[in-house]
Design an enzyme around this catalytic site. Structure first.
Site, PDB file in Angstrom:
ATOM      1  NE  ARG A   1     -60.079  -7.870 -37.030  1.00 58.93           N
ATOM      2  CZ  ARG A   1     -59.004  -8.074 -37.772  1.00 58.93           C
ATOM      3  NH1 ARG A   1     -58.175  -7.065 -38.015  1.00 58.93           N
ATOM      4  NH2 ARG A   1     -58.731  -9.270 -38.278  1.00 58.93           N
ATOM      5  CG  LEU A   2     -62.101 -11.127 -30.281  1.00 60.70           C
ATOM      6  CD1 LEU A   2     -61.072 -10.717 -29.234  1.00 60.70           C
ATOM      7  CD2 LEU A   2     -63.172 -12.011 -29.650  1.00 60.70           C
TER       8      LEU A   2
ATOM      9  CG  ASP B   1     -64.953 -13.893 -41.556  1.00 57.52           C
ATOM     10  OD1 ASP B   1     -64.276 -12.886 -41.262  1.00 57.52           O
ATOM     11  OD2 ASP B   1     -65.594 -14.542 -40.700  1.00 57.52           O
TER      12      ASP B   1
ATOM     13  CG  ASN C   1     -70.567  -9.495 -33.782  1.00 57.20           C
ATOM     14  OD1 ASN C   1     -69.564 -10.154 -33.535  1.00 57.20           O
ATOM     15  ND2 ASN C   1     -71.661  -9.559 -33.045  1.00 57.20           N
ATOM     16  N   GLY C   2     -69.259 -11.464 -36.302  1.00 59.00           N
ATOM     17  CA  GLY C   2     -69.612 -12.856 -36.495  1.00 59.00           C
ATOM     18  C   GLY C   2     -68.498 -13.649 -37.132  1.00 59.00           C
ATOM     19  CD  GLU C   3     -65.559 -18.412 -37.007  1.00 55.08           C
ATOM     20  OE1 GLU C   3     -64.718 -19.236 -37.428  1.00 55.08           O
ATOM     21  OE2 GLU C   3     -65.870 -18.289 -35.804  1.00 55.08           O
TER      22      GLU C   3
ATOM     23  CB  CYS D   1     -66.707  -7.979 -33.603  1.00 57.11           C
ATOM     24  SG  CYS D   1     -65.139  -8.668 -34.165  1.00 57.11           S
TER      25      CYS D   1
END
Length: 208
Positions: free
Chosen positions: A44-45, A92, A70-72, A2
């Site tokens: 977005r991924l 999330d 961007n992240g998790e 992302c």
């Protein structure tokens, strides 16, 4: 991966170019959102919640807050159970947004994950930016004539018309001495990296 991109002014064309420059980070969706003060972009991924309801920029149900992320967030399911919010997705991203709405910057103490994100508060006119504790996810910024420009990559910031492609001599000296460029410096003059574990608040043309 992302990509997040944004400018603290109305400049859809610039953010469109920023999104194009960082398109490789998020090939599944690309969107832009703006109001009269801020323009936000996202590539977005899709990893968590593959539906379009998890696309970004994402705005809260009341319309006050908008996030690019961007992240998790590894513990988002646990946090979701603790936060009082009418969730509209399984992402999330929305948990992070709801956590900020409920707890403010202190939500960063509860988050376990890797992230770089920005949240615009349209009522207080505050742009909040944060980077994960270990600095896994990148976040670069520049301020030009009182306008904040931020991106996941330097190439995104270079799409803003008044940002110059100039070498930062001090940073270059550090690079030769240390074999890396220490935060918040980058090799580009007037472009900086948000240090790991930091957050910033941009208001009234000033970043703190």
């Amino acid at each position: 991966m992302c990509a997040i991109n944004g400018i603290s002014s109305i400049n859809i064309d610039a953010v469109r170019r920023m999104n194009a420059a960082t398109r490789h980070r998020g090939p599944d969706a690309s969107n832009i959102w703006n109001d009269e003060h801020v323009t936000l972009g996202h590539n977005r991924l899709k990893i968590i919640d593959l539906s379009n309801s998890a696309n970004q920029p994402m705005t809260s149900a009341d319309g006050r807050y908008t996030i690019v992320f961007n992240g998790e967030i590894y513990n988002f399911k646990e946090l979701r159970k603790q936060i009082h919010y009418a969730f509209r997705s399984e992402s999330d991203t929305e948990v992070l947004l709801a956590g900020y709405i409920e707890r403010g910057p202190s939500i960063l103490n509860d988050v376990n994950g890797i992230f770089a994100f920005a949240i615009w508060d349209s009522l207080e006119k505050i742009l909040f930016l944060a980077r994960d504790h270990n600095g896994i996810k990148p976040l670069y910024y520049s301020i030009s004539n009182g306008v904040l420009i931020f991106s996941s990559e330097i190439k995104g910031i270079l799409e803003y018309p008044s940002v110059q492609r100039a070498i930062a001599v001090e940073a270059l000296a550090h690079h030769f001495q240390l074999q890396y460029t220490p935060e918040p410096l980058t090799l580009f003059r007037d472009i900086y990296k948000m240090p790991a574990g930091y957050f910033g608040i941009f208001k009234n043309r000033t970043l703190q």
